[in-house]
Design a protein around this motif. Structure first.
Motif, PDB file in Angstrom:
ATOM      1  N   CYS A   1       0.839  -1.283  -0.305  1.00 21.17           N
ATOM      2  CA  CYS A   1       0.238   0.007  -0.270  1.00 21.17           C
ATOM      3  C   CYS A   1       1.120   1.396   0.065  1.00 21.17           C
ATOM      4  O   CYS A   1       1.444   1.420   0.591  1.00 21.17           O
ATOM      5  CB  CYS A   1      -1.077   0.207   1.185  1.00 21.17           C
ATOM      6  SG  CYS A   1      -1.697  -1.091   1.127  1.00 21.17           S
TER       7      CYS A   1
ATOM      8  N   LYS B   1      -8.391   9.714  -2.750  1.00 27.81           N
ATOM      9  CA  LYS B   1      -8.479   8.033  -3.159  1.00 27.81           C
ATOM     10  C   LYS B   1      -7.102   7.106  -2.297  1.00 27.81           C
ATOM     11  O   LYS B   1      -5.408   6.841  -3.026  1.00 27.81           O
ATOM     12  CB  LYS B   1      -7.264   8.213  -4.995  1.00 27.81           C
ATOM     13  CG  LYS B   1      -8.594   8.718  -5.457  1.00 27.81           C
ATOM     14  CD  LYS B   1      -7.820   9.842  -6.516  1.00 27.81           C
ATOM     15  CE  LYS B   1      -9.485   9.846  -8.119  1.00 27.81           C
ATOM     16  NZ  LYS B   1     -10.112  11.114  -7.369  1.00 27.81           N
TER      17      LYS B   1
ATOM     18  N   ASP C   1      -4.928   3.711  -1.092  1.00 30.61           N
ATOM     19  CA  ASP C   1      -5.505   2.552  -1.657  1.00 30.61           C
ATOM     20  C   ASP C   1      -5.374   1.164  -0.080  1.00 30.61           C
ATOM     21  O   ASP C   1      -5.972   0.442  -0.059  1.00 30.61           O
ATOM     22  CB  ASP C   1      -4.042   1.972  -2.103  1.00 30.61           C
ATOM     23  CG  ASP C   1      -2.959   2.052  -1.480  1.00 30.61           C
ATOM     24  OD1 ASP C   1      -2.666   2.927  -0.389  1.00 30.61           O
ATOM     25  OD2 ASP C   1      -2.407   1.939  -2.324  1.00 30.61           O
ATOM     26  N   ALA C   2      -5.751   2.355   1.170  1.00 29.86           N
ATOM     27  CA  ALA C   2      -5.945   1.766   2.668  1.00 29.86           C
ATOM     28  C   ALA C   2      -6.306   2.381   3.070  1.00 29.86           C
ATOM     29  O   ALA C   2      -5.812   3.872   3.258  1.00 29.86           O
ATOM     30  CB  ALA C   2      -4.528   0.388   2.762  1.00 29.86           C
TER      31      ALA C   2
ATOM     32  N   VAL D   1     -13.500  -4.138  -0.584  1.00 27.34           N
ATOM     33  CA  VAL D   1     -12.656  -4.848   0.223  1.00 27.34           C
ATOM     34  C   VAL D   1     -12.456  -5.910   0.338  1.00 27.34           C
ATOM     35  O   VAL D   1     -13.218  -6.639   0.764  1.00 27.34           O
ATOM     36  CB  VAL D   1     -12.767  -4.243   2.026  1.00 27.34           C
ATOM     37  CG1 VAL D   1     -12.363  -3.870   2.901  1.00 27.34           C
ATOM     38  CG2 VAL D   1     -13.317  -2.133   1.073  1.00 27.34           C
TER      39      VAL D   1
ATOM     40  N   ASP E   1     -10.138  -2.966  -4.083  1.00 27.47           N
ATOM     41  CA  ASP E   1     -10.347  -2.416  -4.433  1.00 27.47           C
ATOM     42  C   ASP E   1      -9.472  -1.144  -3.198  1.00 27.47           C
ATOM     43  O   ASP E   1      -8.650  -0.328  -3.625  1.00 27.47           O
ATOM     44  CB  ASP E   1     -11.624  -1.509  -4.340  1.00 27.47           C
ATOM     45  CG  ASP E   1     -12.339  -1.389  -5.589  1.00 27.47           C
ATOM     46  OD1 ASP E   1     -12.204  -1.857  -6.832  1.00 27.47           O
ATOM     47  OD2 ASP E   1     -13.716  -1.718  -5.349  1.00 27.47           O
ATOM     48  N   VAL E   2      -9.998  -1.989  -1.925  1.00 28.00           N
ATOM     49  CA  VAL E   2      -9.046  -1.032  -1.068  1.00 28.00           C
ATOM     50  C   VAL E   2      -9.051  -1.502  -0.588  1.00 28.00           C
ATOM     51  O   VAL E   2      -9.807  -2.192   0.885  1.00 28.00           O
ATOM     52  CB  VAL E   2     -10.078   0.131   0.047  1.00 28.00           C
ATOM     53  CG1 VAL E   2      -8.924   1.478   0.841  1.00 28.00           C
ATOM     54  CG2 VAL E   2     -10.068   1.405  -1.577  1.00 28.00           C
TER      55      VAL E   2
ATOM     56  N   TYR F   1      -8.042  -2.176   4.453  1.00 31.52           N
ATOM     57  CA  TYR F   1      -8.777  -1.601   5.552  1.00 31.52           C
ATOM     58  C   TYR F   1      -8.242  -1.924   6.663  1.00 31.52           C
ATOM     59  O   TYR F   1      -8.027  -3.363   6.492  1.00 31.52           O
ATOM     60  CB  TYR F   1     -10.519  -2.051   5.498  1.00 31.52           C
ATOM     61  CG  TYR F   1     -10.908  -0.738   6.645  1.00 31.52           C
ATOM     62  CD1 TYR F   1     -10.981   0.862   6.557  1.00 31.52           C
ATOM     63  CD2 TYR F   1     -10.729  -1.648   8.269  1.00 31.52           C
ATOM     64  CE1 TYR F   1     -11.379   1.182   7.496  1.00 31.52           C
ATOM     65  CE2 TYR F   1     -11.344  -0.978   8.797  1.00 31.52           C
ATOM     66  CZ  TYR F   1     -11.294   0.011   9.171  1.00 31.52           C
ATOM     67  OH  TYR F   1     -12.396   1.114  10.365  1.00 31.52           O
TER      68      TYR F   1
END
Length: 369
Positions: free
Chosen positions: A219, A276, A278-279, A299, A302-303, A305
């Motif tokens: 990330c 924007k 990414d995490a 999740v 895309d991103v 968490y």
């Protein structure tokens, strides 16, 4: 760390202490180690070691401390001796019958049981208390502490000398406890009315570790989003740690989001669209994770968490596992130390014990690139 050498000024102070026997004879109770240290102008550690005739303290200093202690009527606390003997042998102390309080201030008497961190702190404190010969009883201060005066009267009536104070609201009422005749250790940083010994999670270490793990997973644009009160509750250490982690571990720097309304995701959506990431790093109740999923963000595809408080959700979410039981146990260690030494009241030099956490893998973080 060995005690520092004692300067020549100690000799004159010890001599003065020895010559002041009429004053000591008038004492209603023997002095504590803290009082002896203050009177002699040396550290409590040096006094405690000298009373045990520890070889790390110079022989002349040991003799002077012993003489001053004898003149002042100092007596070793048999409970302390029993504690140290049994702890060294890794045995559980025999119950003393003494009960300490676990003070809470949620909206109802049992509302604290809905919060996993508070339950685990209580369990950790109770387990350690029983190892040390105590027991722990939950007691309610009223919502935001509005009934603290009544609780103080109950504590005094029951002869309860000590309490562990669970985290309070940032905007709590003034707590009207008998601070001079009661020993209190706080958990967390939210209580700031008077300086107390406290145990807490190592917040900066937690977010540093979380950020570093996300960087190892590839990330690059890591953002933190949480309720502003959650950051205030820990004296802004989440924000401090996030900014520090960005500088130390690299990646593109994203301004952290501290939103004020947990019922309105608008501020988060604006931040997410503009930055924007990414995490995303959040904390229980992990509202950003819910809001991303509601908005159609996949999740972790895309991103990613990560939460700063996994709790009982191992296998459901990635992030840091805080040791809340360890925080409770550490609080009880601090409180028992005061009670065994009969050091009641607000501490002269408050101590903070910070408890580390551990990273836990979970399905909300995926490797990138």
């Amino acid at each position: 760390m060995p005690p520092k050498s004692v300067t020549a000024s100690f000799s004159s102070k010890a001599s003065a202490a020895s010559s002041a026997s009429p004053v000591h004879a008038a004492r209603a109770t023997p002095p504590t180690v803290r009082e002896l240290a203050a009177q002699l102008g040396i550290s409590r550690t040096t006094v405690a070691l000298a009373l045990r005739r520890h070889p790390s303290v110079a022989a002349a200093t040991r003799d002077r401390v012993q003489a001053a202690a004898q003149a002042a009527g100092y007596q070793k606390n048999p409970l302390v001796n029993a504690l140290m003997s049994q702890v060294r042998q890794r045995h559980r102390l025999k119950p003393t019958g003494e009960v300490v309080a676990f003070l809470t201030s949620f909206s109802t008497e049992d509302d604290w049981r809905r919060h996993p961190s508070h339950v685990q702190q209580f369990e950790g404190a109770r387990e350690r208390a029983r190892q040390l010969g105590f027991d722990v009883q939950p007691m309610w201060l009223g919502q935001r502490g509005e009934q603290s005066r009544q609780t103080a009267r109950v504590l005094n009536a029951r002869g309860m000398r000590g309490s562990v104070l669970a985290p309070v609201d940032v905007d709590h009422r003034t707590l009207e406890l008998d601070w001079a005749r009661h020993a209190v250790v706080a958990t967390g940083y939210s209580f700031r009315q008077v300086p107390l010994h406290r145990s807490a999670n190592h917040n900066i270490s937690l977010i540093f570790s979380c950020y570093a793990h996300l960087r190892k997973m590839g990330c690059r644009r890591i953002g933190m989003a949480m309720l502003e009160k959650d950051n205030e509750r820990v004296r802004h250490l989440w924000l401090t740690g996030c900014l520090g982690a960005q500088r130390v571990h690299g990646g593109e720097r994203i301004e952290p989001l501290l939103f004020t309304d947990y019922t309105d995701p608008a501020a988060f959506h604006r931040w997410f669209a503009r930055r924007k990431p990414d995490a995303v790093i959040g904390i229980w109740q992990d509202l950003p994770l819910t809001w991303m999923r509601e908005d159609g963000v996949r999740v972790p595809e895309d991103v990613s968490y990560a939460t700063l408080d996994v709790g009982d959700r191992v296998g459901q979410i990635a992030g840091m596992q805080q040791d809340h039981r360890g925080v409770g146990a550490a609080a009880m260690d601090l409180l028992a130390s005061q009670l065994f030494r009969n050091e009641i009241g607000i501490p002269q030099t408050p101590t903070v014990m910070m408890i580390e956490g551990t990273w836990v893998d979970g399905p909300t973080v995926a490797r990138r690139g």
